[in-house]
Write a protein that holds these residues in place. Structure first.
Motif, mmCIF file in Angstrom:
data_model
loop_
_atom_site.group_PDB
_atom_site.id
_atom_site.type_symbol
_atom_site.label_atom_id
_atom_site.label_comp_id
_atom_site.label_asym_id
_atom_site.label_seq_id
_atom_site.Cartn_x
_atom_site.Cartn_y
_atom_site.Cartn_z
ATOM 1 N N CYS A 186 0.731 -1.281 0.381
ATOM 2 C CA CYS A 186 0.312 0.005 -0.197
ATOM 3 C C CYS A 186 0.812 1.223 -0.157
ATOM 4 C CB CYS A 186 -0.790 0.082 1.337
ATOM 5 S SG CYS A 186 -1.589 1.784 1.405
ATOM 6 N N CYS B 219 0.335 3.429 2.741
ATOM 7 C CA CYS B 219 1.438 2.892 4.470
ATOM 8 C C CYS B 219 3.037 3.404 4.161
ATOM 9 C CB CYS B 219 1.102 1.361 4.511
ATOM 10 S SG CYS B 219 -0.449 1.415 4.589
ATOM 11 N N HIS C 39 -4.446 0.942 7.811
ATOM 12 C CA HIS C 39 -4.591 0.753 6.691
ATOM 13 C C HIS C 39 -6.324 0.380 7.115
ATOM 14 C CE1 HIS C 39 -4.089 -0.361 2.610
ATOM 15 N NE2 HIS C 39 -4.589 -2.063 3.487
ATOM 16 N N HIS D 277 -6.049 2.623 0.916
ATOM 17 C CA HIS D 277 -6.641 3.186 2.249
ATOM 18 C C HIS D 277 -7.284 4.437 2.343
ATOM 19 C CE1 HIS D 277 -3.038 3.873 5.402
ATOM 20 N NE2 HIS D 277 -3.649 4.645 5.205
HETATM 21 ZN ZN LIG Z 1 -2.175 1.146 3.458
#
Ligand SMILES: [Zn+2]
Length: 174
Positions: A28, A31, A81, A127
């Motif tokens: 991600c 993230c 997340h 996200h």
């Molecule tokens: Zn994420």
């Protein structure tokens, strides 16, 4: 051959899930950005002018990428997340409203706009992140047409940095 026996592309690069409380995923980009890792995205890796505007327990806010936003456009993103409101914990929900309650007036005062547009689609990264777009009183475009205009609104690093600093000051005073 059953579907389950097919090799999935992701098995070549197992996704790592980070520790509690944020459970950041290695696949991600949001993230990765929060963890200070490169994402391979020019928009995300070019740095956030003026640093974080809000550093809450559950949410962060920063200036949006310069290449696709006007000065004063802010992105509010979950630290954990998660995809959407349905996945938020009571503590996250309890922080979200009061954060916007202070952030929206700060953006309006800093940019001089009458209203702030909201946009959250999570297509490029699953996200939660909410765009807060100051609606400038220029041109004919309104609503979705304003948000989708091409070429996109853009700003300079210096302008964005100054605006981020101003919004943070106003937020902290509120
Ligand atoms: Zn994420």
């Amino acid at each position: 051959m059953s579907v389950s026996s097919e090799e999935k592309p992701s098995s070549e690069h197992p996704v790592e899930i980070g520790p509690a409380p944020y459970y950041h995923r290695s696949d991600c980009n949001i993230c990765r950005k929060q963890d200070g890792l490169k994402t391979g995205s020019v928009l995300l890796d070019s740095g956030r002018p003026g640093g974080y505007i809000v550093e809450g327990e559950h949410f962060l806010a920063e200036h949006a990428p310069l290449q696709e936003s006007s000065a004063g456009t802010v992105i509010l993103e979950a630290r954990r997340h998660l995809l959407d409101f349905g996945e938020m914990t009571p503590a996250e929900l309890a922080e979200f409203g009061p954060t916007l309650h202070r952030l929206i007036p700060a953006i309006k005062a800093a940019t001089g706009v009458q209203r702030v547009y909201y946009l959250a689609v999570m297509e490029r990264a699953p996200h939660f992140h909410l765009w807060l777009v100051p609606k400038k009183n220029e041109g004919e475009l309104l609503g979705a047409a304003y948000l989708a205009q091409q070429p996109p609104l853009s700003t300079s690093y210096g302008e964005a940095e100054a605006m981020a600093r101003k919004i943070r000051e106003l937020f902290e005073q509120s």
